[in-house]
Motif scaffolding. Structure first.
Motif, PDB file in Angstrom:
ATOM      1  N   ARG A 134      63.964  68.482  59.833  1.00 27.44           N
ATOM      2  CA  ARG A 134      64.223  69.809  59.429  1.00 27.44           C
ATOM      3  C   ARG A 134      63.078  70.821  59.723  1.00 27.44           C
ATOM      4  O   ARG A 134      63.282  71.836  60.416  1.00 27.44           O
ATOM      5  N   ASP A 135      61.870  70.192  59.861  1.00 25.60           N
ATOM      6  CA  ASP A 135      60.657  71.071  60.052  1.00 25.60           C
ATOM      7  C   ASP A 135      60.622  71.508  61.625  1.00 25.60           C
ATOM      8  O   ASP A 135      60.005  72.240  62.251  1.00 25.60           O
ATOM      9  N   SER A 136      61.422  70.435  62.543  1.00 32.20           N
ATOM     10  CA  SER A 136      61.573  70.583  63.955  1.00 32.20           C
ATOM     11  C   SER A 136      62.613  71.531  64.074  1.00 32.20           C
ATOM     12  O   SER A 136      62.669  72.081  65.250  1.00 32.20           O
ATOM     13  N   GLY A 169      65.313  68.351  52.779  1.00 37.01           N
ATOM     14  CA  GLY A 169      65.312  69.474  53.652  1.00 37.01           C
ATOM     15  C   GLY A 169      66.787  69.835  53.961  1.00 37.01           C
ATOM     16  O   GLY A 169      66.939  70.487  55.114  1.00 37.01           O
ATOM     17  N   ARG A 179      62.764  65.433  56.461  1.00 38.04           N
ATOM     18  CA  ARG A 179      62.197  66.597  56.192  1.00 38.04           C
ATOM     19  C   ARG A 179      61.596  67.192  57.719  1.00 38.04           C
ATOM     20  O   ARG A 179      61.351  68.218  58.028  1.00 38.04           O
ATOM     21  N   GLU A 180      61.145  65.718  58.255  1.00 42.64           N
ATOM     22  CA  GLU A 180      60.515  66.047  59.600  1.00 42.64           C
ATOM     23  C   GLU A 180      61.460  66.617  60.573  1.00 42.64           C
ATOM     24  O   GLU A 180      60.987  67.577  61.434  1.00 42.64           O
TER      25      GLU A 180
END
Length: 241
Positions: free
Chosen positions: A67-69, A93, A64-65
């Protein structure tokens, strides 16, 4: 622009070294790239999105981290984790990808597969695969209590290990004719897959023209990945685990 491909990590609690290597790979290589494709056997076993072990949740949070990038993440089923569902992908994600799928890799159509369906000489396994990929069978399996599924996964793993020990090496590799058949069926010249644990870039011919089959490596002694950049030839890379 960069796209990364990995497969056959076989994440499990007994191999924290692989988990650590994967988390490091995400931070070092995957943050902010265009796309990350995970082509099957991401986990050693998967019995349903409702299990939610600490390892599974740790990996979901790390993805998820990424994906958030800004990195798009795509996850394909393997022969060991074919029960991963949309619930887990949502937590991670990631987008669940059909096997096979054709994608546009910087102007070159690429056929993505896990690779187990290419091993047609292993008739016994192909029958098992067809049975396990049957939606009705999967629905029945997922309806069983979690404890029953955990026991079933252990039994299937033991059976698989015992059977594979007695199989000839060529049976467990892809059938060359099946590779060409798939390339020609999809009208492409590039195939990327995992499963066989035999990383290499193979030159062949399909559709009357040169073609390539890129095999991803398994994460046992090395971290393997394929790196594709716009305007460059895809490069198969590895570093010691």
């Amino acid at each position: 622009m960069t796209t990364l491909f990995i497969s056959d990590l076989h994440l499990e609690e007994s191999r924290p070294d692989i988990t650590g290597a994967f988390l490091g790979f995400l931070k070092t290589h995957a943050m902010g790239v265009e796309q990350l494709y995970i082509l099957g056997d991401f986990f050693e076993a998967w019995i349903g999105d409702d299990e939610r072990t600490p390892l599974q949740e740790q990996v979901a949070a790390a993805l998820r981290e990424v994906r958030d990038s800004g990195t798009e993440i795509f996850l394909m089923h393997g022969n060991r984790d074919f029960l991963i569902g949309n619930d887990y992908c949502e937590r991670a994600g990631a987008t669940l990808l059909d096997d096979p799928t054709v994608v546009d890799l910087y102007g070159t159509p690429a056929l993505l597969m896990h690779g187990d369906s290419l091993c047609t000489a292993d008739v016994e396994y192909q029958k098992f695969r067809a049975n396990m990929r049957n939606p009705q069978m999967q629905k029945m399996m997922l309806a069983r209590p979690l404890e029953d599924r955990q026991q079933m996964a252990r039994q299937l793993r033991q059976m698989s290990m015992a059977k594979n020990q007695g199989k000839a090496e060529d049976i467990m590799d892809v059938t060359p004719e099946e590779v060409v058949k798939e390339l020609e069926h999809h009208g492409v010249q590039l195939m990327i897959h995992g499963h066989t644990h035999r990383p290499a870039i193979h030159d062949l011919e399909a559709n009357g023209e040169p073609a390539w089959r890129i095999v991803l490596g398994d994460w046992d002694t090395h971290v393997w990945w394929l790196e594709a950049r716009s305007g460059q030839e895809p490069e198969l890379k590895k570093v010691p685990l």
